[in-house]
Scaffold this motif. Structure first.
Motif, PDB file in Angstrom:
ATOM      1  N   ASN A 215       0.903  -1.174   0.078  1.00 42.56           N
ATOM      2  CA  ASN A 215       0.091  -0.117  -0.238  1.00 42.56           C
ATOM      3  C   ASN A 215       0.805   1.511   0.043  1.00 42.56           C
ATOM      4  OD1 ASN A 215      -2.127   1.712   0.174  1.00 42.56           O
ATOM      5  ND2 ASN A 215      -2.426   1.585   2.555  1.00 42.56           N
ATOM      6  N   PHE A 216       1.277   1.596  -1.030  1.00 39.84           N
ATOM      7  CA  PHE A 216       2.343   2.786  -1.270  1.00 39.84           C
ATOM      8  C   PHE A 216       1.322   4.139  -1.256  1.00 39.84           C
ATOM      9  CE2 PHE A 216       4.105   5.891  -4.670  1.00 39.84           C
ATOM     10  CZ  PHE A 216       5.184   6.185  -3.701  1.00 39.84           C
ATOM     11  N   ILE A 217       1.868   4.975  -0.205  1.00 31.78           N
ATOM     12  CA  ILE A 217       0.706   6.263   0.044  1.00 31.78           C
ATOM     13  C   ILE A 217       1.352   7.288  -0.535  1.00 31.78           C
ATOM     14  CG2 ILE A 217      -0.280   4.711   2.144  1.00 31.78           C
ATOM     15  CD1 ILE A 217       1.305   6.848   3.674  1.00 31.78           C
ATOM     16  N   GLY A 218       2.625   7.335  -1.050  1.00 31.13           N
ATOM     17  CA  GLY A 218       3.312   8.415  -1.215  1.00 31.13           C
ATOM     18  C   GLY A 218       4.781   8.861  -1.137  1.00 31.13           C
ATOM     19  N   LEU A 219       5.227   9.983  -1.657  1.00 27.99           N
ATOM     20  CA  LEU A 219       6.487  10.403  -1.543  1.00 27.99           C
ATOM     21  C   LEU A 219       6.717  11.487  -0.671  1.00 27.99           C
ATOM     22  CD1 LEU A 219       7.326  10.415  -5.592  1.00 27.99           C
ATOM     23  CD2 LEU A 219       8.219   8.811  -4.101  1.00 27.99           C
ATOM     24  N   VAL A 220       8.034  11.498  -0.259  1.00 24.15           N
ATOM     25  CA  VAL A 220       8.435  12.719   0.558  1.00 24.15           C
ATOM     26  C   VAL A 220       9.677  13.031   0.089  1.00 24.15           C
ATOM     27  CG1 VAL A 220       9.106  13.392   2.766  1.00 24.15           C
ATOM     28  CG2 VAL A 220       7.512  11.576   2.809  1.00 24.15           C
ATOM     29  N   LEU A 221       9.471  14.427  -0.298  1.00 24.15           N
ATOM     30  CA  LEU A 221      10.996  15.074  -1.233  1.00 24.15           C
ATOM     31  C   LEU A 221      11.709  15.622  -0.017  1.00 24.15           C
ATOM     32  CD1 LEU A 221      12.241  15.796  -3.763  1.00 24.15           C
ATOM     33  CD2 LEU A 221      10.662  17.449  -3.984  1.00 24.15           C
ATOM     34  N   ASN A 222      12.792  15.292   0.024  1.00 15.37           N
ATOM     35  CA  ASN A 222      13.776  15.664   1.344  1.00 15.37           C
ATOM     36  C   ASN A 222      14.680  16.751   0.725  1.00 15.37           C
ATOM     37  OD1 ASN A 222      14.530  15.793   3.890  1.00 15.37           O
ATOM     38  ND2 ASN A 222      15.977  14.206   3.350  1.00 15.37           N
ATOM     39  N   GLN A 223      15.224  17.494   1.706  1.00 14.92           N
ATOM     40  CA  GLN A 223      16.100  18.507   1.426  1.00 14.92           C
ATOM     41  C   GLN A 223      15.774  19.424   0.240  1.00 14.92           C
ATOM     42  OE1 GLN A 223      20.150  16.800   1.558  1.00 14.92           O
ATOM     43  NE2 GLN A 223      19.519  15.835   3.571  1.00 14.92           N
ATOM     44  N   VAL A 224      14.529  19.996   0.264  1.00 16.85           N
ATOM     45  CA  VAL A 224      14.304  21.347  -0.736  1.00 16.85           C
ATOM     46  C   VAL A 224      14.791  22.470  -0.038  1.00 16.85           C
ATOM     47  CG1 VAL A 224      12.553  22.279  -1.793  1.00 16.85           C
ATOM     48  CG2 VAL A 224      12.421  20.003  -1.484  1.00 16.85           C
ATOM     49  N   ARG A 225      15.726  23.193  -0.928  1.00 16.38           N
ATOM     50  CA  ARG A 225      15.842  24.553  -0.467  1.00 16.38           C
ATOM     51  C   ARG A 225      14.650  25.572  -0.264  1.00 16.38           C
ATOM     52  NH1 ARG A 225      19.821  24.105   2.652  1.00 16.38           N
ATOM     53  NH2 ARG A 225      21.429  22.750   1.826  1.00 16.38           N
ATOM     54  N   VAL A 226      14.369  26.069   0.621  1.00 18.05           N
ATOM     55  CA  VAL A 226      13.341  27.214   1.051  1.00 18.05           C
ATOM     56  C   VAL A 226      13.857  28.313   0.867  1.00 18.05           C
ATOM     57  CG1 VAL A 226      11.371  27.734   2.141  1.00 18.05           C
ATOM     58  CG2 VAL A 226      11.781  25.205   2.044  1.00 18.05           C
ATOM     59  N   PRO A 227      13.383  29.486   0.280  1.00 18.97           N
ATOM     60  CA  PRO A 227      14.052  30.910   0.425  1.00 18.97           C
ATOM     61  C   PRO A 227      13.753  31.316   1.688  1.00 18.97           C
ATOM     62  CG  PRO A 227      12.357  30.622  -1.469  1.00 18.97           C
ATOM     63  CD  PRO A 227      12.215  29.373  -0.782  1.00 18.97           C
ATOM     64  N   SER A 228      14.840  31.989   2.227  1.00 17.97           N
ATOM     65  CA  SER A 228      14.835  32.500   3.415  1.00 17.97           C
ATOM     66  C   SER A 228      13.955  33.570   4.260  1.00 17.97           C
ATOM     67  CB  SER A 228      16.186  33.034   3.661  1.00 17.97           C
ATOM     68  OG  SER A 228      16.364  34.356   2.978  1.00 17.97           O
ATOM     69  N   HIS A 229      13.242  34.149   3.215  1.00 17.98           N
ATOM     70  CA  HIS A 229      12.206  35.006   3.375  1.00 17.98           C
ATOM     71  C   HIS A 229      11.007  34.377   3.845  1.00 17.98           C
ATOM     72  CE1 HIS A 229       9.949  34.309  -0.257  1.00 17.98           C
ATOM     73  NE2 HIS A 229      10.989  34.294  -0.968  1.00 17.98           N
ATOM     74  N   ASP A 230      10.890  33.150   3.515  1.00 16.83           N
ATOM     75  CA  ASP A 230       9.378  32.345   3.958  1.00 16.83           C
ATOM     76  C   ASP A 230       9.806  31.772   5.525  1.00 16.83           C
ATOM     77  OD1 ASP A 230       8.677  32.160   1.221  1.00 16.83           O
ATOM     78  OD2 ASP A 230       9.270  30.175   0.941  1.00 16.83           O
ATOM     79  N   TYR A 231      11.105  31.650   5.735  1.00 15.65           N
ATOM     80  CA  TYR A 231      11.400  31.128   7.090  1.00 15.65           C
ATOM     81  C   TYR A 231      10.985  32.444   8.070  1.00 15.65           C
ATOM     82  CZ  TYR A 231      13.719  26.710   6.009  1.00 15.65           C
ATOM     83  OH  TYR A 231      13.954  25.623   5.461  1.00 15.65           O
ATOM     84  N   GLN A 232      11.388  33.796   7.389  1.00 19.11           N
ATOM     85  CA  GLN A 232      11.121  34.963   8.334  1.00 19.11           C
ATOM     86  C   GLN A 232       9.603  35.342   8.389  1.00 19.11           C
ATOM     87  OE1 GLN A 232      13.488  37.881   6.178  1.00 19.11           O
ATOM     88  NE2 GLN A 232      15.121  36.952   6.020  1.00 19.11           N
TER      89      GLN A 232
END
Length: 248
Positions: A215-232
């Motif tokens: 029962n494959f439920i999906g993928l997890v895409l790891n280590q994606v770079r997110v722009p710093s302003h999103d964290y801010q």
């Protein structure tokens, strides 16, 4: 979002080049931990017709981040009130004992080979209700142990004692261990590394799971770079205190 037939959830678990971190415990207000909470919610959505008691987390290749994802998902599930067991079934290159800073002298292999009780081998690693079984000593026959009746009985026992059991298993392309385990799981997630894991290997891994009728439920895409302003924005919007001044 994590969805059946290949939906994707994005993570950045490689901030400041720190791998194998237990972010959900060390920095529970970090944006990456919010992503783990979203993954927790999506897993519950995927199990709407049948509550998942066992979830296998694997990857196509070595270094995709499956162990970090497993540990942190277990932590946020426990923080939500679940009694969670994380089991390291990677009997070739185990990593979970490093994440949880627990000895690997006793673990899964001791249960399967020597018949040691689960309750005596499991470590309570969080007062929130998170328990952990290391791999134990590396055996000469990992596939045979994971396919054994003792492993099946252990999973049945664990499902009675815990709300959910998360299994960290070896990468799929090199060995058959994860395919063997997948047939005994309520659900299987595949962790892939953004910009690194080859698409053909991802497809091969998914093909193996489908061939095993997992029962494959999906993928997890790891280590994606997110722009710093999103964290801010996250810290400003969510926490109007000193965290609002944090920058990544």
């Amino acid at each position: 979002m994590l969805k059946k037939n290949g939906g994707i959830k994005f993570f950045d678990t490689d901030q400041k080049n720190e791998l194998r971190e237990l972010y959900a415990l060390d920095n529970p207000k970090a944006p990456v931990v919010e992503a783990f909470r979203t993954l927790r919610t999506n897993v519950s959505f995927a199990s709407v017709d049948k509550t998942f008691k066992t979830l296998l987390i694997t990857s196509p290749t070595l270094g995709d981040g499956k162990s970090t994802i497993t540990a942190n998902l277990g932590m946020v599930m426990a923080q939500a009130g679940k009694k969670v067991l994380v089991m390291d079934a990677d009997l070739r290159k185990p990593m979970q004992h490093h994440i949880f800073s627990v000895s690997n002298l006793r673990g899964l292999t001791n249960i399967l080979v020597q018949g040691e009780p689960l309750a005596e081998v499991a470590h309570e690693v969080s007062a929130n209700g998170l328990f952990f079984v290391p791999s134990g000593p590396i055996p000469p026959n990992p596939s045979e142990l994971l396919a054994s009746n003792r492993m099946l009985k252990l999973l049945e026992e664990a499902q009675k004692d815990y709300d959910i059991v998360l299994i960290d298993s070896p990468p799929m392309i090199a060995v058959t261990d994860s395919s063997i385990l997948s047939t005994r799981m309520d659900g299987v997630m595949l962790v892939v590394r953004a910009g690194v894991t080859r698409v053909d290997l991802i497809n091969d891994a998914i093909g193996q799971l489908k061939k095993a009728s997992a029962n494959f439920i999906g993928l997890v895409l790891n280590q994606v770079r997110v722009p710093s302003h999103d964290y801010q924005y996250y810290y400003y919007y969510g926490h109007k205190n000193k965290e609002a001044e944090m920058r990544f």
